[in-house]
Motif scaffolding. Structure first.
Motif, PDB file in Angstrom:
ATOM      1  N   TRP A 200      25.551  52.301  41.436  1.00 45.04           N
ATOM      2  CA  TRP A 200      26.268  51.040  41.626  1.00 45.04           C
ATOM      3  C   TRP A 200      26.207  50.170  40.375  1.00 45.04           C
ATOM      4  CZ3 TRP A 200      29.580  49.246  45.107  1.00 45.04           C
ATOM      5  CH2 TRP A 200      29.861  47.877  45.101  1.00 45.04           C
ATOM      6  N   SER A 201      27.334  49.610  40.032  1.00 45.27           N
ATOM      7  CA  SER A 201      27.417  48.655  38.927  1.00 45.27           C
ATOM      8  C   SER A 201      28.613  47.739  39.183  1.00 45.27           C
ATOM      9  CB  SER A 201      27.588  49.373  37.582  1.00 45.27           C
ATOM     10  OG  SER A 201      28.825  50.050  37.522  1.00 45.27           O
ATOM     11  N   LYS A 202      28.614  46.581  38.534  1.00 48.71           N
ATOM     12  CA  LYS A 202      29.703  45.632  38.726  1.00 48.71           C
ATOM     13  C   LYS A 202      31.024  46.196  38.195  1.00 48.71           C
ATOM     14  CE  LYS A 202      26.706  41.562  38.507  1.00 48.71           C
ATOM     15  NZ  LYS A 202      26.400  40.301  37.792  1.00 48.71           N
ATOM     16  N   GLN A 203      30.941  47.021  37.147  1.00 53.48           N
ATOM     17  CA  GLN A 203      32.159  47.578  36.577  1.00 53.48           C
ATOM     18  C   GLN A 203      32.820  48.600  37.513  1.00 53.48           C
ATOM     19  OE1 GLN A 203      29.268  47.346  34.979  1.00 53.48           O
ATOM     20  NE2 GLN A 203      29.731  45.756  33.458  1.00 53.48           N
ATOM     21  N   SER A 205      32.372  48.651  40.934  1.00 57.15           N
ATOM     22  CA  SER A 205      32.564  48.140  42.294  1.00 57.15           C
ATOM     23  C   SER A 205      34.034  47.990  42.697  1.00 57.15           C
ATOM     24  CB  SER A 205      31.834  46.809  42.459  1.00 57.15           C
ATOM     25  OG  SER A 205      32.293  45.859  41.513  1.00 57.15           O
ATOM     26  N   PRO A 206      34.957  47.563  41.821  1.00 49.63           N
ATOM     27  CA  PRO A 206      36.363  47.475  42.264  1.00 49.63           C
ATOM     28  C   PRO A 206      36.927  48.818  42.707  1.00 49.63           C
ATOM     29  CG  PRO A 206      36.038  46.237  40.236  1.00 49.63           C
ATOM     30  CD  PRO A 206      34.789  47.018  40.458  1.00 49.63           C
ATOM     31  N   TYR A 208      35.256  51.264  44.071  1.00 46.45           N
ATOM     32  CA  TYR A 208      34.688  51.583  45.384  1.00 46.45           C
ATOM     33  C   TYR A 208      35.459  50.878  46.491  1.00 46.45           C
ATOM     34  CZ  TYR A 208      31.627  51.150  49.407  1.00 46.45           C
ATOM     35  OH  TYR A 208      31.131  51.137  50.672  1.00 46.45           O
TER      36      TYR A 208
END
Length: 277
Positions: A200-203, A205-206, A208
């Motif tokens: 998991w990472s913020k980059q 997440s979209p 997913y």
């Protein structure tokens, strides 16, 4: 039942032992093991279903240091055996596979760290004697012994445990069987959660949430969602390649400009030296 136990043992030996014979060939993955076990037991459809479900569970299970997760080969083979030969509900067999895999992981670690260490002095002695053929014989001999002993666990589990498991399954109340089935349905989500915890990472997440919307609200099948993901990867790769090409061109242009300016300054200095001389 002896024949069934022998076939299950052969499947474990080939998939688990063969995976590390010439490097990691990935035939120990539950999807491959389930397919092979389904072919052996004459029910490929059930084998693929069990393998795919267990793949979703074990894909995020990683052994790090001394921490053990689970051993997927034994779990998959026994789950397929229970489902095909004992008529156990697929979801109940799925729920039974996880504790089996954890127990098999401890046995595998014991064989590798304790039993195989008995041969360590022999390996050192053969290496000191500069005997390559002896090392090759030891390598394949220890490989066969390790995975043969490990496969016997499956053999005795199926042979001696078939009737107790069948009797246990027949005595399970309908409510408890429904609970096991519900638990089996939740286990793939646990596997994906373990995998997402590592990736998991913020980059990312979209992507997913985009895939979740495609599957949950647009009712696209997994193959279609995977195809959309591949298209996104290709587009992202082409964009990154264009950016890298632009950066390389800029660096090359700066290098050429710097070399030209150095050449001009050198010519000017030479002219000044010739004038004053």
């Amino acid at each position: 039942m002896f024949h069934t136990a022998l076939l299950a043992t052969l499947c474990v030996f080939v998939c688990f032992g063969g995976n590390w014979l010439w490097g990691q060939t990935m035939i120990e993955r539950p999807l491959i093991v389930g397919t092979i076990a389904g072919l052996i037991f004459g029910d490929v459809h059930t084998g693929i279903l069990m393998g795919a479900a267990l793949e979703a569970i074990f894909m995020g299970a990683v052994d790090i240091g001394g921490a053990l997760s689970a051993e997927p080969v034994t779990a998959t083979v026994l789950a397929v055996t229970f489902a095909t030969t004992l008529d156990v509900n697929l979801k109940a067999a799925l729920a039974l596979a996880v504790p089996i895999g954890v127990f098999a992981a401890f046995i595998s670690m014991f064989l590798k760290n304790v039993v195989m260490n008995i041969f360590a002095p022999v390996v050192d002695k053969v290496a000191d004697n500069d005997d390559p053929k002896g090392l090759i014989r030891l390598h394949f001999g220890m490989w066969f012994l390790n995975y043969f002993i490990f496969s016997l666990i499956t053999f005795f589990s199926v042979l001696a445990g078939a009737k107790p498991v069948q009797h246990l399954v027949s005595q399970i109340p309908d409510n408890l069987m429904a609970g096991l089935a519900a638990t089996g349905s939740l286990l793939p989500a646990v596997g994906f959660a373990i995998l997402m915890r590592m990736l998991w990472s913020k980059q990312l997440s979209p992507y997913y949430f985009f895939g979740f919307i495609l599957a949950a609200y647009l009712n696209l099948p997994s193959v279609a969602v995977a195809a959309v993901g591949i298209i996104i990867v290709v587009i992202q790769w082409m964009r990154d390649k264009q950016l890298m090409d632009i950066e390389n061109k800029q660096q090359k242009l700066m290098t050429n400009t710097g070399s030209t300016s150095n050449h001009v300054s050198t010519d000017s200095e030479q002219e000044e030296e010739d004038f004053f001389s």
